[in-house]
Write a protein that holds these residues in place. Structure first.
Motif, PDB file in Angstrom:
ATOM      1  N   SER A 299      30.407 -38.202 -26.597  1.00 35.57           N
ATOM      2  CA  SER A 299      29.177 -37.612 -27.110  1.00 35.57           C
ATOM      3  C   SER A 299      28.497 -38.565 -28.077  1.00 35.57           C
ATOM      4  O   SER A 299      27.281 -38.742 -28.062  1.00 35.57           O
ATOM      5  CB  SER A 299      29.473 -36.286 -27.821  1.00 35.57           C
ATOM      6  OG  SER A 299      29.997 -35.352 -26.899  1.00 35.57           O
TER       7      SER A 299
ATOM      8  N   PHE B 272      43.977 -18.816  -5.966  1.00 34.18           N
ATOM      9  CA  PHE B 272      43.596 -19.063  -7.354  1.00 34.18           C
ATOM     10  C   PHE B 272      43.868 -20.503  -7.706  1.00 34.18           C
ATOM     11  O   PHE B 272      43.065 -21.169  -8.344  1.00 34.18           O
ATOM     12  CB  PHE B 272      44.418 -18.206  -8.307  1.00 34.18           C
ATOM     13  CG  PHE B 272      43.861 -16.855  -8.457  1.00 34.18           C
ATOM     14  CD1 PHE B 272      42.661 -16.666  -9.110  1.00 34.18           C
ATOM     15  CD2 PHE B 272      44.529 -15.773  -7.944  1.00 34.18           C
ATOM     16  CE1 PHE B 272      42.148 -15.410  -9.247  1.00 34.18           C
ATOM     17  CE2 PHE B 272      44.007 -14.524  -8.071  1.00 34.18           C
ATOM     18  CZ  PHE B 272      42.827 -14.336  -8.723  1.00 34.18           C
ATOM     19  N   ASP B 273      45.022 -20.909  -7.294  1.00 35.37           N
ATOM     20  CA  ASP B 273      45.437 -22.268  -7.597  1.00 35.37           C
ATOM     21  C   ASP B 273      44.428 -23.262  -7.031  1.00 35.37           C
ATOM     22  O   ASP B 273      44.076 -24.238  -7.685  1.00 35.37           O
ATOM     23  CB  ASP B 273      46.832 -22.513  -7.000  1.00 35.37           C
ATOM     24  CG  ASP B 273      47.662 -23.395  -7.888  1.00 35.37           C
ATOM     25  OD1 ASP B 273      47.641 -23.174  -9.108  1.00 35.37           O
ATOM     26  OD2 ASP B 273      48.313 -24.316  -7.368  1.00 35.37           O
TER      27      ASP B 273
ATOM     28  N   SER C 280      39.395 -31.787 -15.242  1.00 30.13           N
ATOM     29  CA  SER C 280      38.718 -31.669 -16.535  1.00 30.13           C
ATOM     30  C   SER C 280      39.727 -31.556 -17.668  1.00 30.13           C
ATOM     31  O   SER C 280      39.629 -32.245 -18.666  1.00 30.13           O
ATOM     32  CB  SER C 280      37.807 -30.451 -16.553  1.00 30.13           C
ATOM     33  OG  SER C 280      36.777 -30.605 -15.602  1.00 30.13           O
ATOM     34  N   TRP C 281      40.705 -30.644 -17.497  1.00 25.03           N
ATOM     35  CA  TRP C 281      41.586 -30.446 -18.632  1.00 25.03           C
ATOM     36  C   TRP C 281      42.660 -31.522 -18.735  1.00 25.03           C
ATOM     37  O   TRP C 281      43.403 -31.561 -19.711  1.00 25.03           O
ATOM     38  CB  TRP C 281      42.161 -29.055 -18.691  1.00 25.03           C
ATOM     39  CG  TRP C 281      43.238 -28.666 -17.747  1.00 25.03           C
ATOM     40  CD1 TRP C 281      44.454 -29.227 -17.578  1.00 25.03           C
ATOM     41  CD2 TRP C 281      43.207 -27.551 -16.869  1.00 25.03           C
ATOM     42  NE1 TRP C 281      45.185 -28.559 -16.660  1.00 25.03           N
ATOM     43  CE2 TRP C 281      44.439 -27.509 -16.198  1.00 25.03           C
ATOM     44  CE3 TRP C 281      42.258 -26.568 -16.578  1.00 25.03           C
ATOM     45  CZ2 TRP C 281      44.734 -26.529 -15.252  1.00 25.03           C
ATOM     46  CZ3 TRP C 281      42.559 -25.599 -15.654  1.00 25.03           C
ATOM     47  CH2 TRP C 281      43.783 -25.597 -15.000  1.00 25.03           C
TER      48      TRP C 281
ATOM     49  N   GLN D 126      39.849 -34.102 -20.482  1.00 30.89           N
ATOM     50  CA  GLN D 126      39.021 -33.642 -21.590  1.00 30.89           C
ATOM     51  C   GLN D 126      39.818 -33.434 -22.879  1.00 30.89           C
ATOM     52  O   GLN D 126      39.995 -32.337 -23.375  1.00 30.89           O
ATOM     53  CB  GLN D 126      38.293 -32.346 -21.210  1.00 30.89           C
ATOM     54  CG  GLN D 126      37.153 -31.991 -22.154  1.00 30.89           C
ATOM     55  CD  GLN D 126      36.506 -30.662 -21.778  1.00 30.89           C
ATOM     56  OE1 GLN D 126      36.908 -29.606 -22.243  1.00 30.89           O
ATOM     57  NE2 GLN D 126      35.507 -30.709 -20.920  1.00 30.89           N
TER      58      GLN D 126
ATOM     59  N   GLN E 140      39.638 -27.399  -9.022  1.00 29.53           N
ATOM     60  CA  GLN E 140      38.378 -28.083  -9.326  1.00 29.53           C
ATOM     61  C   GLN E 140      38.214 -28.343 -10.822  1.00 29.53           C
ATOM     62  O   GLN E 140      37.437 -29.193 -11.214  1.00 29.53           O
ATOM     63  CB  GLN E 140      37.183 -27.260  -8.813  1.00 29.53           C
ATOM     64  CG  GLN E 140      36.977 -25.961  -9.573  1.00 29.53           C
ATOM     65  CD  GLN E 140      35.792 -25.174  -9.047  1.00 29.53           C
ATOM     66  OE1 GLN E 140      34.694 -25.697  -8.896  1.00 29.53           O
ATOM     67  NE2 GLN E 140      36.014 -23.898  -8.752  1.00 29.53           N
ATOM     68  N   PHE E 141      38.961 -27.596 -11.642  1.00 26.64           N
ATOM     69  CA  PHE E 141      38.852 -27.780 -13.087  1.00 26.64           C
ATOM     70  C   PHE E 141      40.023 -28.583 -13.657  1.00 26.64           C
ATOM     71  O   PHE E 141      39.979 -29.012 -14.798  1.00 26.64           O
ATOM     72  CB  PHE E 141      38.813 -26.426 -13.797  1.00 26.64           C
ATOM     73  CG  PHE E 141      37.693 -25.544 -13.337  1.00 26.64           C
ATOM     74  CD1 PHE E 141      36.379 -25.833 -13.662  1.00 26.64           C
ATOM     75  CD2 PHE E 141      37.955 -24.414 -12.574  1.00 26.64           C
ATOM     76  CE1 PHE E 141      35.349 -25.020 -13.237  1.00 26.64           C
ATOM     77  CE2 PHE E 141      36.928 -23.594 -12.148  1.00 26.64           C
ATOM     78  CZ  PHE E 141      35.626 -23.903 -12.477  1.00 26.64           C
ATOM     79  N   ARG E 142      41.039 -28.736 -12.837  1.00 22.83           N
ATOM     80  CA  ARG E 142      42.263 -29.362 -13.327  1.00 22.83           C
ATOM     81  C   ARG E 142      42.003 -30.766 -13.872  1.00 22.83           C
ATOM     82  O   ARG E 142      42.537 -31.154 -14.909  1.00 22.83           O
ATOM     83  CB  ARG E 142      43.299 -29.398 -12.203  1.00 22.83           C
ATOM     84  CG  ARG E 142      44.710 -29.560 -12.716  1.00 22.83           C
ATOM     85  CD  ARG E 142      45.704 -28.927 -11.784  1.00 22.83           C
ATOM     86  NE  ARG E 142      45.806 -27.496 -11.950  1.00 22.83           N
ATOM     87  CZ  ARG E 142      45.923 -26.628 -10.966  1.00 22.83           C
ATOM     88  NH1 ARG E 142      45.894 -27.036  -9.721  1.00 22.83           N
ATOM     89  NH2 ARG E 142      46.035 -25.340 -11.209  1.00 22.83           N
TER      90      ARG E 142
ATOM     91  N   TRP F 128      41.274 -22.660  -6.404  1.00 21.37           N
ATOM     92  CA  TRP F 128      40.031 -22.550  -7.171  1.00 21.37           C
ATOM     93  C   TRP F 128      40.165 -23.305  -8.491  1.00 21.37           C
ATOM     94  O   TRP F 128      39.245 -24.008  -8.921  1.00 21.37           O
ATOM     95  CB  TRP F 128      39.699 -21.071  -7.436  1.00 21.37           C
ATOM     96  CG  TRP F 128      38.454 -20.879  -8.223  1.00 21.37           C
ATOM     97  CD1 TRP F 128      37.168 -20.986  -7.764  1.00 21.37           C
ATOM     98  CD2 TRP F 128      38.356 -20.553  -9.612  1.00 21.37           C
ATOM     99  NE1 TRP F 128      36.292 -20.758  -8.782  1.00 21.37           N
ATOM    100  CE2 TRP F 128      36.979 -20.488  -9.922  1.00 21.37           C
ATOM    101  CE3 TRP F 128      39.289 -20.312 -10.617  1.00 21.37           C
ATOM    102  CZ2 TRP F 128      36.525 -20.182 -11.205  1.00 21.37           C
ATOM    103  CZ3 TRP F 128      38.841 -20.010 -11.885  1.00 21.37           C
ATOM    104  CH2 TRP F 128      37.470 -19.953 -12.162  1.00 21.37           C
ATOM    105  N   LEU F 129      41.300 -23.171  -9.114  1.00 22.40           N
ATOM    106  CA  LEU F 129      41.551 -23.838 -10.403  1.00 22.40           C
ATOM    107  C   LEU F 129      41.573 -25.351 -10.266  1.00 22.40           C
ATOM    108  O   LEU F 129      41.269 -26.069 -11.222  1.00 22.40           O
ATOM    109  CB  LEU F 129      42.886 -23.367 -10.983  1.00 22.40           C
ATOM    110  CG  LEU F 129      42.859 -22.146 -11.882  1.00 22.40           C
ATOM    111  CD1 LEU F 129      44.251 -21.854 -12.386  1.00 22.40           C
ATOM    112  CD2 LEU F 129      41.915 -22.369 -13.055  1.00 22.40           C
TER     113      LEU F 129
ATOM    114  N   ASP G 260      36.311 -36.493 -25.889  1.00 21.79           N
ATOM    115  CA  ASP G 260      35.060 -35.774 -25.664  1.00 21.79           C
ATOM    116  C   ASP G 260      34.051 -36.109 -26.751  1.00 21.79           C
ATOM    117  O   ASP G 260      32.887 -36.378 -26.479  1.00 21.79           O
ATOM    118  CB  ASP G 260      35.346 -34.276 -25.653  1.00 21.79           C
ATOM    119  CG  ASP G 260      34.198 -33.482 -25.058  1.00 21.79           C
ATOM    120  OD1 ASP G 260      33.913 -32.401 -25.574  1.00 21.79           O
ATOM    121  OD2 ASP G 260      33.591 -33.957 -24.076  1.00 21.79           O
TER     122      ASP G 260
ATOM    123  N   ASN H 249      39.988 -33.516 -26.767  1.00 17.38           N
ATOM    124  CA  ASN H 249      38.921 -33.279 -27.737  1.00 17.38           C
ATOM    125  C   ASN H 249      38.365 -34.573 -28.328  1.00 17.38           C
ATOM    126  O   ASN H 249      37.164 -34.765 -28.413  1.00 17.38           O
ATOM    127  CB  ASN H 249      39.424 -32.386 -28.871  1.00 17.38           C
ATOM    128  CG  ASN H 249      39.485 -30.940 -28.437  1.00 17.38           C
ATOM    129  OD1 ASN H 249      38.718 -30.538 -27.546  1.00 17.38           O
ATOM    130  ND2 ASN H 249      40.369 -30.158 -29.022  1.00 17.38           N
TER     131      ASN H 249
END
Lengths: 105, 105
Positions: free
Chosen positions: A99, A76-77, A86-87, A90, A82-84, A79-80, A95, A92
């Motif tokens: 935009s 899981f770790d 981002s957070w 990212q 790949q998003f780490r 898999w996660l 972001d 707010n």
DNA sequence: TATATATGCAACTTTTGAGTTGCGCAAATG
DNA sequence: CATTTGCGCAACTCAAAAGTTGCATATATA
């Protein structure tokens, strides 16, 4: 049918089982006592968790102690991961700023 | 019906969607082109991901761009935290050693 | 304004999965 | 050696979820 770890943790009962065995190895009967369902129902969840190797059986006479397999949970770790990024980036406000810049182009 | 994030990532198509939108925001049509299923089927997956706030919509005229919500994905990280200690200490060899000691008692 | 495009919603079918009851097998117990 | 106990497997029921077709709505375009 081969189970995958994502489906395995989708069920709340299975997540509870994982939390329990992460603390100490348990037999199917011991687990069943914790939940309001038959032993066979719990046994099915054990089967799923065992098939995807999130738990490992240890036979002791007629009892089977299921152990938590931390190594498998690490998937899981991974898999996660790949998003780490981002957070971490990212925020707010950032972001929204990006935009806004994009819209001005 | 309120969706939970564990069930949301249980589906491989939804995981693929998350991977895509983590790179860049996409419209439902753009997503549907990536998968071998109807637009409506993808739309249902989007609905699930949106309901549990793993993605956020951005309306632009008649198009809707769905953005990845990294903050929500962190909830997995928090859930995983309870097991992190296990896989940091549960080396196979150490585990076997402890079992051996326990049996000798 | 008529038409095409992008999307969501509802009804329906099919598949999957959770839970039950019933059974058989192996190990402990008397 | 008969009985109890712990477990897994198979068949069944029932509910949920995945996917389909069909339709309504809103925005763009000719």
């Amino acid at each position: 049918m081969k189970q995958d770890i994502f489906q395995a943790i989708a069920d709340p009962t299975r997540r509870a089982i994982l939390t329990l065995v992460a603390i100490q190895a348990l037999t199917p009967n011991a687990m069943a006592e914790k939940f309001d369902m038959t032993r066979q129902a719990v046994s099915k969840h054990i089967k799923v968790l065992h098939e995807c190797e999130l738990i490992k059986p240890e036979h002791r006479g007629r009892e089977i102690y299921y152990h938590f397999n931390a190594k498998k949970m690490q998937e899981f770790d991974h898999w996660l991961a790949q998003f780490r990024q981002s957070w971490e980036t990212q925020f707010n406000q950032l972001d929204q700023l990006l935009s806004t810049i994009k819209e001005q182009k």
